[in-house]
Design a protein around this motif. Structure first.
Motif, PDB file in Angstrom:
ATOM      1  N   PHE A   1       2.034   4.732 -12.893  1.00 59.97           N
ATOM      2  CA  PHE A   1       2.481   5.940 -12.198  1.00 59.97           C
ATOM      3  C   PHE A   1       3.886   6.218 -12.716  1.00 59.97           C
ATOM      4  CE2 PHE A   1      -0.689   4.050  -9.459  1.00 59.97           C
ATOM      5  CZ  PHE A   1      -1.469   5.144  -9.124  1.00 59.97           C
ATOM      6  N   PRO A   2       4.010   7.016 -13.774  1.00 60.74           N
ATOM      7  CA  PRO A   2       5.296   7.165 -14.472  1.00 60.74           C
ATOM      8  C   PRO A   2       6.410   7.737 -13.610  1.00 60.74           C
ATOM      9  CG  PRO A   2       3.685   8.764 -15.267  1.00 60.74           C
ATOM     10  CD  PRO A   2       2.940   7.808 -14.413  1.00 60.74           C
TER      11      PRO A   2
ATOM     12  N   SER B   1       0.819  -1.200   0.000  1.00 60.37           N
ATOM     13  CA  SER B   1       0.000   0.000   0.000  1.00 60.37           C
ATOM     14  C   SER B   1       0.862   1.262   0.000  1.00 60.37           C
ATOM     15  CB  SER B   1      -0.918  -0.006   1.231  1.00 60.37           C
ATOM     16  OG  SER B   1      -1.714   1.150   1.249  1.00 60.37           O
ATOM     17  N   LEU B   2       0.411   2.245  -0.796  1.00 61.42           N
ATOM     18  CA  LEU B   2       1.180   3.478  -0.967  1.00 61.42           C
ATOM     19  C   LEU B   2       0.229   4.639  -1.205  1.00 61.42           C
ATOM     20  CD1 LEU B   2       4.022   4.830  -1.478  1.00 61.42           C
ATOM     21  CD2 LEU B   2       3.656   4.298  -3.898  1.00 61.42           C
ATOM     22  N   ASN B   3       0.497   5.774  -0.563  1.00 61.17           N
ATOM     23  CA  ASN B   3      -0.318   6.966  -0.779  1.00 61.17           C
ATOM     24  C   ASN B   3       0.027   7.569  -2.143  1.00 61.17           C
ATOM     25  OD1 ASN B   3      -1.694   9.387  -0.749  1.00 61.17           O
ATOM     26  ND2 ASN B   3      -1.123   9.931   1.344  1.00 61.17           N
ATOM     27  N   ILE B   4      -0.914   7.508  -3.073  1.00 60.81           N
ATOM     28  CA  ILE B   4      -0.676   7.988  -4.441  1.00 60.81           C
ATOM     29  C   ILE B   4      -1.573   9.185  -4.778  1.00 60.81           C
ATOM     30  CG2 ILE B   4       0.161   5.785  -5.340  1.00 60.81           C
ATOM     31  CD1 ILE B   4      -2.679   5.174  -6.238  1.00 60.81           C
ATOM     32  N   LYS B   5      -2.095   9.835  -3.743  1.00 61.00           N
ATOM     33  CA  LYS B   5      -3.030  10.931  -3.975  1.00 61.00           C
ATOM     34  C   LYS B   5      -2.385  12.083  -4.718  1.00 61.00           C
ATOM     35  CE  LYS B   5      -6.737  13.404  -1.625  1.00 61.00           C
ATOM     36  NZ  LYS B   5      -7.427  13.623  -0.328  1.00 61.00           N
ATOM     37  N   ALA B   6      -1.110  12.338  -4.490  1.00 61.66           N
ATOM     38  CA  ALA B   6      -0.418  13.455  -5.140  1.00 61.66           C
ATOM     39  C   ALA B   6       0.369  13.019  -6.373  1.00 61.66           C
ATOM     40  CB  ALA B   6       0.516  14.137  -4.146  1.00 61.66           C
ATOM     41  N   ASP B   7       0.244  11.758  -6.776  1.00 59.90           N
ATOM     42  CA  ASP B   7       0.984  11.246  -7.923  1.00 59.90           C
ATOM     43  C   ASP B   7       0.250  11.521  -9.231  1.00 59.90           C
ATOM     44  OD1 ASP B   7       3.289   8.801  -7.182  1.00 59.90           O
ATOM     45  OD2 ASP B   7       2.176   9.813  -5.611  1.00 59.90           O
TER      46      ASP B   7
ATOM     47  N   SER C   1      -1.864  16.200 -10.283  1.00 61.97           N
ATOM     48  CA  SER C   1      -2.071  17.358  -9.400  1.00 61.97           C
ATOM     49  C   SER C   1      -3.405  17.279  -8.685  1.00 61.97           C
ATOM     50  CB  SER C   1      -1.962  18.665 -10.191  1.00 61.97           C
ATOM     51  OG  SER C   1      -0.697  18.761 -10.819  1.00 61.97           O
ATOM     52  N   ARG C   2      -3.780  16.046  -8.313  1.00 61.30           N
ATOM     53  CA  ARG C   2      -4.994  15.794  -7.537  1.00 61.30           C
ATOM     54  C   ARG C   2      -6.276  16.012  -8.319  1.00 61.30           C
ATOM     55  NH1 ARG C   2      -3.656  15.572  -1.907  1.00 61.30           N
ATOM     56  NH2 ARG C   2      -1.481  16.154  -1.558  1.00 61.30           N
TER      57      ARG C   2
END
Length: 207
Positions: free
Chosen positions: A132-133, A63-69, A85-86
């Motif tokens: 997610f580049p 699990s990884l926070n990808i909200k800002a990715d 950018s969300r």
């Protein structure tokens, strides 16, 4: 004492937002650190009828926070959906997918998301992938096939059409045999009714 000063000039190129993040998410070009993160999407094989929606559920493991990715989903070489950018970025989206995709972002902090492609058509068939580049995380290919209801049943059970025809053939053969037996029984009965009566005669020697 004389002092000399240096003037540093920084040139910042002006680029369009849609051009600044044109990444190549092909598995052959994205470099992923072995044993790091994986992007798992399911199902890997999708079969839909024209007009139905396709739903892909994906999650980064661990699990990884990808909200800002930045997230990019493609169908072969066509961009299906871009999130950066969300916010969603429809400017990079291929024309055929505009106003047809919905990204569920509720669980991005946990590394999960789902993508819906509405009203699929035969032209939407192909291999889909998300990545997610900036992190070098790319999913496996998801294959979409769009078939009609008749073809879907045939593909699901290739022998189903033959089975139906075979059942109909057996029924016709059974009906024919039944009718044939009835006709044969009727002829035998008619033949017996036309035969002369059996007369019992005495043997004169017995008298």
């Amino acid at each position: 004492m004389e002092f000399s000063s240096m003037l540093w000039i920084i040139f910042i190129p002006l680029v369009e937002p849609s051009d600044a993040f044109q990444f190549d998410c092909s598995p052959s070009t994205v470099q992923t650190e072995p044993g790091a993160f994986e992007l798992k999407c399911s199902p890997l094989t999708v079969q839909k009828e024209p007009g139905q929606d396709m739903d892909l559920s994906c999650a980064v493991k661990p699990s990884l926070n990808i909200k800002a990715d930045s997230l990019e989903c493609k169908r072969d070489d066509d961009i299906v959906h871009v999130y950066r950018s969300r916010w969603d970025d429809p400017s990079s989206q291929h024309q055929k997918f505009k106003n047809r995709t919905v990204l569920d972002r509720q669980n991005l902090e946990d590394g999960s998301f789902s993508l819906t492609l509405k009203n699929v058509t035969k032209e939407d068939e192909g291999n889909y992938s998300c990545c997610f580049p900036m992190r070098g995380i790319v999913s496996s290919a998801i294959s979409l096939t769009v078939v009609s209801q008749t073809n879907k049943e045939t593909n699901k059970d290739p022998g189903s059409g033959l089975s139906s025809g075979l059942i109909a053939l057996i029924a016709l053969i059974g009906l024919g045999l039944g009718v044939g037996l009835l006709i044969l029984a009727w002829k035998n009965r008619a033949a017996l009714s036309r035969s002369p009566p059996c007369i019992l005669r005495r043997n004169p020697a017995v008298l």
